[in-house]
Write a protein that holds these residues in place. Structure first.
Motif, short mmCIF file in Angstrom:
data_model
loop_
_atom_site.label_atom_id
_atom_site.label_comp_id
_atom_site.label_asym_id
_atom_site.label_seq_id
_atom_site.Cartn_x
_atom_site.Cartn_y
_atom_site.Cartn_z
N GLN A 161 -104.17 41.21 -33.15
CA GLN A 161 -104.34 42.21 -32.41
C GLN A 161 -103.07 42.36 -31.42
N PHE A 162 -102.84 41.27 -30.80
CA PHE A 162 -101.67 41.22 -29.77
C PHE A 162 -100.32 41.43 -30.45
N LEU A 163 -100.13 40.91 -31.80
CA LEU A 163 -98.86 41.11 -32.54
C LEU A 163 -98.81 42.34 -32.84
N ILE A 164 -99.78 43.06 -33.47
CA ILE A 164 -99.63 44.37 -33.95
C ILE A 164 -99.53 45.45 -33.17
N ASN A 165 -100.65 45.23 -31.95
CA ASN A 165 -100.68 46.52 -31.03
C ASN A 165 -99.58 46.50 -30.07
N THR A 166 -98.95 45.45 -29.72
CA THR A 166 -97.94 45.58 -28.81
C THR A 166 -96.44 46.21 -29.40
N PRO A 167 -96.04 47.08 -28.58
CA PRO A 167 -94.85 47.82 -29.27
C PRO A 167 -93.84 46.66 -29.83
N TRP A 168 -93.17 47.13 -30.91
CA TRP A 168 -92.34 46.11 -31.41
C TRP A 168 -91.02 45.91 -30.86
N PRO A 169 -90.66 46.63 -30.01
CA PRO A 169 -89.41 45.95 -29.28
C PRO A 169 -89.63 45.03 -28.36
N ILE A 170 -90.96 45.02 -27.75
CA ILE A 170 -91.39 44.01 -26.86
C ILE A 170 -91.74 42.57 -27.62
N ILE A 171 -92.24 42.74 -28.75
CA ILE A 171 -92.65 41.59 -29.71
C ILE A 171 -91.14 40.97 -30.08
N MET A 172 -90.21 41.49 -30.54
CA MET A 172 -88.91 41.30 -31.01
C MET A 172 -88.25 40.75 -29.82
N ALA A 173 -88.43 41.13 -28.73
CA ALA A 173 -87.88 40.66 -27.27
C ALA A 173 -88.39 39.19 -27.09
N ILE A 174 -89.66 39.25 -27.19
CA ILE A 174 -90.51 37.87 -26.93
C ILE A 174 -89.85 36.64 -28.21
N ILE A 175 -89.88 37.15 -29.23
CA ILE A 175 -89.31 36.28 -30.27
C ILE A 175 -87.87 35.86 -29.89
N ALA A 176 -87.04 36.54 -29.64
CA ALA A 176 -85.59 36.30 -29.35
C ALA A 176 -85.61 35.42 -28.19
N ILE A 177 -86.60 35.66 -27.19
CA ILE A 177 -86.48 34.84 -25.80
C ILE A 177 -87.00 33.54 -26.36
N ILE A 178 -88.12 33.39 -27.01
CA ILE A 178 -88.50 32.06 -27.80
C ILE A 178 -87.46 31.30 -28.53
N ALA A 179 -86.80 32.11 -29.48
CA ALA A 179 -85.70 31.58 -30.14
C ALA A 179 -84.55 30.99 -29.08
N TRP A 180 -84.34 31.78 -28.08
CA TRP A 180 -83.00 31.14 -27.07
C TRP A 180 -83.63 30.05 -26.46
N ALA A 181 -85.00 30.14 -25.97
CA ALA A 181 -85.31 28.77 -25.10
C ALA A 181 -85.42 27.48 -26.03
N GLY A 182 -85.74 27.94 -27.55
CA GLY A 182 -85.65 26.61 -28.61
C GLY A 182 -84.53 26.05 -28.68
N SER A 183 -83.66 26.94 -28.95
CA SER A 183 -82.29 26.77 -29.72
C SER A 183 -81.10 26.47 -28.66
N LYS A 184 -81.26 27.58 -27.55
CA LYS A 184 -79.92 27.62 -26.71
C LYS A 184 -78.63 28.12 -27.83
N ASN A 185 -78.83 28.87 -28.50
CA ASN A 185 -77.76 29.30 -29.52
C ASN A 185 -77.81 30.48 -29.75
N ILE A 186 -76.83 31.57 -29.25
CA ILE A 186 -76.85 32.73 -29.35
C ILE A 186 -76.66 33.44 -30.78
N LYS A 187 -76.03 32.39 -31.94
CA LYS A 187 -75.96 32.74 -33.00
C LYS A 187 -77.44 32.65 -33.74
N ILE A 188 -78.08 31.88 -33.52
CA ILE A 188 -79.45 31.86 -34.05
C ILE A 188 -80.30 33.22 -33.59
N VAL A 189 -80.34 33.20 -32.31
CA VAL A 189 -81.04 34.30 -31.67
C VAL A 189 -80.53 35.60 -32.46
#
Lengths: 296, 345
Positions: free
Chosen positions: A53-81
């Motif tokens: 429900q959280f993933l579907i109901n939250t507006p997509w830009p927010i989800i995308m931002a969250i995923i991008a932040i997790i990707a950055w926190a995990g990889s510290k690599n802008i290319k991967i983000v």
């Protein structure tokens, strides 16, 4: 000499009654305890539904931002983000956003369960040779048994739906988590363990201060493998009612919709790449800070 | 003055193999190592070790690889349990401790330094140093402060946040020593701590240990395969071979009276001028007035030669700790003593 040309097998009648009695026994068991087992999995169902429900109901830009932040926190690599965001944009553009969120949700919950159960089991295996001997064949069965086979008892017990699908995914994807945790802990340099012993470290202290941190890169590889296997199981799990990217693929197989199949297939590949690159980059960073890679 | 031994090993034997208990009687009855290996398929680690180790001194165990020295040091803190015998440390028979008591005993009594450093690769110099304290439940900020003090003491100031793999071997072993000293345990076990280091770094580290020991006065058990190192550091030296102690005494005892040809082969290579003390070669004369230049009886011969050369004399008077005349050393005698005896063929 028919014994040479035909394998001496038990007679058909006995075999049939054997199968019958086992089936009847299991049916009885599921009739009697099915409800109890279902309520046992209630917290998991709750987690699964909430995350979906959280993933579907939250507006997509927010989800995308969250995923991008997790990707950055995990990889510290802008290319991967950037590649992560590109993949998500493409998936959304081809109208697969909702199914992708459902798939991410079940993969996330399955991986979470695999970690929660897999790491302690792996630690126990590393600590006890006896437990390792017991677990190894069990893990072999889990990994090689065709998944359709263990779908049968799961469906018999719990019917069709998210929970049986999730259980099938967890059974299929947990073995590398267990195996690599076990391996990682067993591979910790014995000299370091001896040093800890000489300073009077207890078993728990050795585990927390030395074995788990040093096994972490290997455990991360296990998490990575678990996520990959969970994703690959999504299509099969869709046969017993798991929604997400697997369902369109199933429809595509049944109706020979080539394009539908390939789009959703690529979406699965896309999120697999996202999970893989981020978790691998994270694992590599841990390894670097551990000094296992010497190129600093 | 004979003080009560701080660490005492009584008839300690260790046998490796399938079933050590079946052959322990043979081992106690001095069976030969090769015989046990060939006929009974068991390997002797230690055989009837008896030694008293005094407090606050450096006790060196010297031997070649396979002599059992690393096995012996691991018996003291029970990383290896003996097959038979008794090990008493500070009036506690450590062989009788159960698992929990042993853990506590190790925390309170021992710190250990390893040949291959055995640092925790995922931790910084600082957190490696406070590892032992953390195990004992010491809390921040005492943890960091104590660690920092010892990091400075071993000369690694400024490297607190480095990881071990960023340091050279010598620096890594400094961390190993800081970790051991931070623990403030009365007994320091050092298992070939300098063997993996370059010769120059090794000497630097030996000097550091000597300086630290003057201040700390710990009971140090030091393992080495290098006789020069043993003589430089050891107040007492025990030489091990095939799991047995074949000679034990001060460095000078061993140099002057090697027990057998095995030991004299070692001692033949040694710089005797750095080991033998003036008292051993002096002649007692009935002199009333003695010369102005004197030397302490504990001074090594090398020092005596230095004094004689710088004063342009060929004899020097030896005095005891109360500055009283006890004898005279002559350059000729010193030279004769410094020259190594011709090794037996």
């Amino acid at each position: 000499m028919s014994i040479l040309t035909e394998f001496p097998s038990i007679d058909t009648e006995t075999l049939r009654s054997l199968k019958k009695s086992i089936d009847a026994g299991f049916k009885n068991f599921s009739r009697n305890y099915g409800d109890n087992i279902e309520s046992f999995f209630e917290p998991v169902r709750f987690l699964l539904i909430e995350s979906e429900q959280f993933l579907i109901n939250t507006p997509w830009p927010i989800i995308m931002a969250i995923i991008a932040i997790i990707a950055w926190a995990g990889s510290k690599n802008i290319k991967i983000v950037i590649s992560v965001v590109m993949i998500l944009l493409l998936i959304g553009y081809f109208d697969m956003w909702e199914n992708t969120m459902k798939t991410i949700s079940i993969t996330f919950v399955a991986a979470l369960l695999a970690i929660v159960f897999g790491i302690p089991i792996g630690i126990l295996m590393a600590k006890s040779n006896f437990f390792q001997r017991v677990m190894n064949p069990v893990l072999d069965v889990m990994q090689t048994m065709p998944s359709f086979v263990y779908l049968i008892p799961v469906v018999m017990l719990l019917g069709i739906g998210k929970i049986p699908g999730l259980i099938a995914v967890v059974i299929y994807s947990i073995p590398p988590m267990i195996r690599l945790t076990n391996l990682g802990i067993r591979l910790v340099n014995q000299a370091v363990i001896e040093a800890a012993d000489s300073y009077g470290a207890s078993n728990t202290q050795k585990l927390i201060y030395i074995q788990i941190p040093l096994a972490l890169p290997t455990i991360m590889a296990g998490i990575n493998q678990t996520i990959m296997l969970a994703l690959s199981m999504v299509v099969i799990a869709s046969m017993i009612g798991v929604t997400g990217l697997g369902q369109p693929v199933l429809t595509a197989i049944q109706n020979q919709y080539f394009t539908l199949g390939i789009f959703n297939g690529f979406a699965i590949v896309g999120i697999a790449i996202v999970f893989d690159r981020v978790s691998q980059a994270y694992g590599k960073r841990i390894q670097e800070s551990h000094g296992t890679i010497n190129d600093k | 003055m004979i003080s009560k031994p701080y660490i005492k090993l009584k008839n300690v034997s260790k046998v490796f193999g399938q079933n050590p208990d079946t052959v322990i009687d043979l081992v106690q009855n001095n069976i030969d190592k090769t015989e046990l290996q060939n006929d009974y398929n068991h390997i002797i680690g230690l055989q009837n070790i008896n030694i008293d180790i005094p407090k606050n001194k450096i006790q060196v165990f010297m031997g070649l690889s396979g002599s059992g020295k690393s096995t012996l040091i691991r018996h003291l803190n029970q990383l290896i349990r003996p097959t038979s015998g008794e090990i008493v440390v500070n009036n506690v028979n450590v062989t009788e401790l159960n698992k929990k008591d042993l853990i506590n005993f190790r925390r309170e009594n021992f710190a250990m330094v390893f040949q291959k450093f055995a640092l925790l690769p995922h931790r910084t110099v600082l957190s490696n140093t406070y590892f032992g304290l953390q195990i004992r439940g010491v809390k921040s900020p005492e943890l960091e402060n104590t660690a920092k003090y010892w990091i400075d003491k071993v000369g690694l100031d400024g490297f607190e946040n480095y990881h071990p793999n960023q340091l050279s071997g010598g620096m890594q072993q400094r961390v190993g020593i800081a970790r051991a000293l931070a623990n403030d345990a009365p007994i320091l076990l050092m298992d070939e701590p300098f063997s993996a280091l370059d010769p120059l770094i090794r000497i630097e580290m030996q000097d550091m240990l000597i300086t630290l020991q003057k201040e700390l006065k710990k009971t140090i058990i030091f393992i080495t395969h290098d006789l020069d190192e043993a003589l430089k550091l050891g107040d007492n030296i025990a030489i091990l071979r095939d799991g047995k102690i074949i000679q034990s005494g001060t460095g000078q005892d061993i140099i002057l009276n090697p027990y057998d040809s095995y030991i004299s082969n070692f001692t033949a290579q040694v710089n005797r001028g750095k080991v033998i003390e003036c008292e051993k070669v002096m002649k007692k004369l009935s002199k009333d007035a003695f010369s102005k230049v004197t030397i302490a009886k504990e001074a090594k011969l090398e020092e005596a030669v230095r004094v004689m050369i710088s004063n342009n004399i060929n004899e020097v008077d030896v005095v005891n700790s109360k500055k009283k005349y006890i004898g005279t050393v002559y350059l000729d005698d010193v030279m004769a003593s410094i020259i190594n005896p011709i090794a037996e063929p």
